[in-house]
Design an enzyme around this catalytic site. Sequence first.
Site, mmCIF file in Angstrom:
data_model
loop_
_atom_site.group_PDB
_atom_site.id
_atom_site.type_symbol
_atom_site.label_atom_id
_atom_site.label_comp_id
_atom_site.label_asym_id
_atom_site.label_seq_id
_atom_site.Cartn_x
_atom_site.Cartn_y
_atom_site.Cartn_z
ATOM 1 N N GLU A 136 0.831 -1.198 0.000
ATOM 2 C CA GLU A 136 0.000 0.000 0.000
ATOM 3 C C GLU A 136 0.871 1.256 0.000
ATOM 4 O O GLU A 136 0.364 2.368 0.152
ATOM 5 C CB GLU A 136 -0.941 0.011 1.202
ATOM 6 C CG GLU A 136 -0.257 0.059 2.554
ATOM 7 C CD GLU A 136 -1.244 0.274 3.695
ATOM 8 O OE1 GLU A 136 -1.643 1.431 3.905
ATOM 9 O OE2 GLU A 136 -1.611 -0.716 4.358
ATOM 10 N N CYS B 120 -3.367 -3.516 4.235
ATOM 11 C CA CYS B 120 -2.433 -4.576 4.624
ATOM 12 C C CYS B 120 -2.784 -5.950 4.067
ATOM 13 O O CYS B 120 -2.107 -6.924 4.374
ATOM 14 C CB CYS B 120 -2.353 -4.657 6.142
ATOM 15 S SG CYS B 120 -1.640 -3.191 6.876
ATOM 16 N N HIS C 81 -2.192 -10.605 11.505
ATOM 17 C CA HIS C 81 -1.705 -9.287 11.114
ATOM 18 C C HIS C 81 -1.549 -8.483 12.396
ATOM 19 O O HIS C 81 -2.453 -8.430 13.226
ATOM 20 C CB HIS C 81 -2.696 -8.601 10.175
ATOM 21 C CG HIS C 81 -2.414 -7.142 10.013
ATOM 22 N ND1 HIS C 81 -1.199 -6.680 9.559
ATOM 23 C CD2 HIS C 81 -3.165 -6.046 10.283
ATOM 24 C CE1 HIS C 81 -1.229 -5.354 9.538
ATOM 25 N NE2 HIS C 81 -2.408 -4.946 9.974
#
EC number: 2.3.3.10
Length: 520
Positions: free
Chosen positions: A95, A129, A264
Amino acid sequence: MPGSLPLNAEACWPKDVGIVALEIYFPSQYVDQAELEKYDGVDAGKYTIGLGQAKMGFCTDREDINSLCMTVVQNLMERNNLSYDCIGRLEVGTETIIDKSKSVKTNLMQLFEESGNTDIEGIDTTNACYGGTAAVFNAVNWIESSSWDGRYALVVAGDIAVYATGNARPTGGVGAVALLIGPNAPLIFERGLRGTHMQHAYDFYKPDMLSEYPIVDGKLSIQCYLSALDRCYSVYCKKIHAQWQKEGNDKDFTLNDFGFMIFHSPYCKLVQKSLARMLLNDFLNDQNRDKNSIYSGLEAFGDVKLEDTYFDRDVEKAFMKASSELFSQKTKASLLVSNQNGNMYTSSVYGSLASVLAQYSPQQLAGKRIGVFSYGSGLAATLYSLKVTQDATPGSALDKITASLCDLKSRLDSRTGVAPDVFAENMKLREDTHHLVNYIPQGSIDSLFEGTWYLVRVDEKHRRTYARRPTPNDDTLDEGVGLVHSNIATEHIPSPAKKVPRLPATAAEPEAAVISNGEH
């Protein structure tokens, strides 16, 4: 339904498609979070205890997303003695956008120039993400499709996570992970076992093309992360239960069926809360919870609704306590990179995987199921699982991948700590210069790890030139080799000395398949 296979149909795929090799890169310097607390004038423990962070990696203006990905790819190729012509697909999840048209993948093609290999599918994938995981799924799907030509797929996930001055800044970080995907892997993707949840949300987003900083709705972001985990875990449990029923096993799936559970990780404390959240799901779904000792003391929460508990401190505290042993057994080790380097956005969850592989022996890992929860704001999330091969013998694929990561902790320890004011100066420099043309970076080259690619200059047309800091093996190279520019055909990177052919045809033979900062 249209497009579906008949129940009695057999589909054929290559055997044991999964992660064959893994490489991780992080910058050579960090700022200590305890020192940053003092510098920012906040209460002691706000970052170190409240967020669970010890150190935060960062890079100077000498590194950008292209250089990060070039570094991790070349390191993976060299450490595994791979030829560049054995890659048939290369996809980048990121990103960190520095060009609205030209992909990071096309920059990485500079590494393949000497090999002459330009027949490489894949480009970039972006959604906060989650892009790295989307790229991983695309790689697996390519290998399991009629498009596969017998070569490896390479997935790169990398990002520079930076925030404006304020509460979110200590949740930054930098890093990249490269994953070599192929058959006969030591870490095998379990087919049919993905629980995905996607919805529209403005929890974290980056609409300002002139800034690296996001817009964040902190409370909404936490709710989105946890609700996505609830949904994904529920779907995953239903799918694996259905598989088990076909095998004659009618038991319900629970956290205990994961050998490891990784997430994550925007910051470590959220991961601990997330494991507790999964235990809450198990608790509410267990019809015999009164007979399970792990739920002792939780009886008062038997009637709660998941959607009412995202910010319920009593529920959170009770289930974090109840899951503390599970956290130590299944998740704590995965937070090594996150705790020491911070949030790496797309590569964060794969940094967690690297942390597990670096701290357990092949014998301890063999046969284990690793749960993986990937989340990207906006939002996209999936919970899937990897099955570790049973073969832990010396020289096995599992032995090789763990050996390649055994120096992870020492690499983290070898970084240089810098004072918070120096860190702040570097953040201000990035803010002021990341969009400039005719720019020569000011950051030190000598402070970089050996073998690191770095930005040499940005010319008047925004074209970027890179060079690689020499390694001990580069002593015989001519001066200037390693300088690359996408517009200069004669400049190139030397390929690894050892050439490895494409995967042998036998490998392709099919087998019948029976936060307050934003948690993106």
